[in-house]
Write a protein that holds these residues in place. Structure first.
Motif, PDB file in Angstrom:
ATOM      1  N   ARG A   1       9.027  -5.570   6.072  1.00  0.00           N
ATOM      2  CA  ARG A   1       8.544  -4.501   5.196  1.00  0.00           C
ATOM      3  C   ARG A   1       8.200  -5.066   3.818  1.00  0.00           C
ATOM      4  O   ARG A   1       8.995  -5.769   3.207  1.00  0.00           O
ATOM      5  N   THR A   2       7.006  -4.761   3.356  1.00  0.00           N
ATOM      6  CA  THR A   2       6.585  -5.209   2.032  1.00  0.00           C
ATOM      7  C   THR A   2       7.170  -4.287   0.972  1.00  0.00           C
ATOM      8  O   THR A   2       7.402  -3.099   1.216  1.00  0.00           O
TER       9      THR A   2
ATOM     10  N   HIS B   1      -1.502   0.149   0.819  1.00  0.00           N
ATOM     11  CA  HIS B   1      -0.397   0.078  -0.137  1.00  0.00           C
ATOM     12  C   HIS B   1      -0.901  -0.156  -1.572  1.00  0.00           C
ATOM     13  O   HIS B   1      -1.842  -0.901  -1.805  1.00  0.00           O
TER      14      HIS B   1
ATOM     15  N   GLU C   1       7.171  -0.060   1.503  1.00  0.00           N
ATOM     16  CA  GLU C   1       5.840   0.518   1.333  1.00  0.00           C
ATOM     17  C   GLU C   1       5.315   1.162   2.614  1.00  0.00           C
ATOM     18  O   GLU C   1       4.609   2.183   2.560  1.00  0.00           O
TER      19      GLU C   1
ATOM     20  N   LYS D   1       6.212  -4.367  -2.750  1.00  0.00           N
ATOM     21  CA  LYS D   1       5.601  -4.647  -4.052  1.00  0.00           C
ATOM     22  C   LYS D   1       5.639  -3.439  -4.980  1.00  0.00           C
ATOM     23  O   LYS D   1       5.952  -3.552  -6.158  1.00  0.00           O
TER      24      LYS D   1
ATOM     25  N   SER E   1      -4.600   4.782   0.053  1.00  0.00           N
ATOM     26  CA  SER E   1      -4.585   4.118   1.359  1.00  0.00           C
ATOM     27  C   SER E   1      -5.046   5.017   2.510  1.00  0.00           C
ATOM     28  O   SER E   1      -5.854   4.574   3.347  1.00  0.00           O
TER      29      SER E   1
ATOM     30  N   ASN F   1      -0.365  -9.031   5.576  1.00  0.00           N
ATOM     31  CA  ASN F   1       1.077  -8.789   5.666  1.00  0.00           C
ATOM     32  C   ASN F   1       1.422  -7.321   5.409  1.00  0.00           C
ATOM     33  O   ASN F   1       2.397  -6.805   5.964  1.00  0.00           O
ATOM     34  N   HIS F   2       0.615  -6.617   4.622  1.00  0.00           N
ATOM     35  CA  HIS F   2       0.898  -5.203   4.375  1.00  0.00           C
ATOM     36  C   HIS F   2       0.596  -4.362   5.617  1.00  0.00           C
ATOM     37  O   HIS F   2       1.343  -3.423   5.920  1.00  0.00           O
ATOM     38  N   GLU F   3      -0.473  -4.677   6.342  1.00  0.00           N
ATOM     39  CA  GLU F   3      -0.718  -3.977   7.603  1.00  0.00           C
ATOM     40  C   GLU F   3       0.378  -4.290   8.621  1.00  0.00           C
ATOM     41  O   GLU F   3       0.848  -3.394   9.332  1.00  0.00           O
TER      42      GLU F   3
ATOM     43  N   ASP G   1      -4.847  -6.393   3.875  1.00  0.00           N
ATOM     44  CA  ASP G   1      -4.215  -5.647   2.785  1.00  0.00           C
ATOM     45  C   ASP G   1      -5.094  -4.504   2.293  1.00  0.00           C
ATOM     46  O   ASP G   1      -5.311  -4.327   1.098  1.00  0.00           O
TER      47      ASP G   1
END
Length: 244
Positions: free
Chosen positions: A78-79, A22, A86, A81, A44, A68-70, A19
């Motif tokens: 797709r994240t 993002h 993102e 947040k 980022s 999970n964001h990578e 992470d």
């Protein structure tokens, strides 16, 4: 997708547990809600470039695990947040060659780092039903675009590796036994106090959003020291404040 951490006594090895990308990039300090902790602006693209420079300067000693964001950039769910998508928002901020560099980097990120002293580092809680190292080497990163989080979480190994927020002691011990480890250290979840021990096997640390800067915590380990359990990690020695 397993990295073995080895270093001489004089060397330092840096590992991020995922992470790196993002964050909020459209909120002013006046708009910043209390639940997001200390205000900051998402940088980022700059973080990725700084990471690549560090890897080039210190070959084999600077690592990042996949979070999970990578994964959202290379075929994962797709994240959402800070934005509805993102990964899309970040890539729209970057030049085409920068996007390709980002994706190429992420595709090479390991899921797990194992230290010679029995410490295992991963992104999320060690709840995946791991039976062999081959399962980590054989995971498929692509093909999950459009999947819901609950659906992906049931993807036996990769889902829990990137999204699990908790593991039972039995799950953690089973996971660690496959890797020859004693304790698991991970991020992913928010711990407003900076870190939390779960039983003897698990430590969750937080340096990201939703914390005040003075609570953000990282771990500094001696790779030559065996830590029998997470209770042996001491405030101010192994558990250190990022700011302060």
């Amino acid at each position: 997708m397993v990295t073995l951490l080895e270093a001489s006594p004089q060397d330092t090895v840096l590992v991020f547990t995922g992470d790196m990308v993002h964050g909020p990039d459209a909120l002013t300090e006046q708009q910043w809600p209390d639940y997001l902790g200390t205000p900051y602006k998402d940088e980022s693209p700059e973080v990725i470039q700084a990471f690549l420079r560090a890897q080039a300067r210190y070959p084999g000693r600077v690592h990042c695990l996949m979070g999970n964001h990578e994964h959202a950039h290379v075929g994962g769910p797709r994240t959402a947040k800070f934005h509805a998508d993102e990964a899309q928002v970040l890539e729209e901020r970057m030049a085409p060659d920068e996007v390709q560099t980002l994706r190429s980097l992420i595709q090479q990120l390991p899921l797990v780092a194992v230290a010679p002293n029995g410490v295992v580092l991963l992104h999320a809680a060690p709840s995946a039903p791991l039976r062999s190292l081959a399962q980590l080497e054989d995971v498929k990163l692509e093909g999950y675009f459009g999947w819901g989080i609950e659906e992906f979480f049931r993807e036996s190994v990769l889902g829990p590796m990137l999204w699990s927020r908790m593991a039972t002691a039995e799950q953690a011990r089973a996971f660690l036994s496959v890797l020859g480890g004693r304790i698991a250290i991970y991020g992913h979840d928010v711990v407003r106090e900076g870190y939390e021990r779960m039983g003897l096997e698990q430590l969750c640390v937080s340096t990201s959003f939703a914390l005040l800067d003075e609570h953000k915590t990282y771990v500094q380990l001696d790779l030559g020291t065996v830590y029998p359990d997470v209770q042996m990690l001491r405030e101010g020695i192994e558990l250190r404040r990022l700011y302060g």
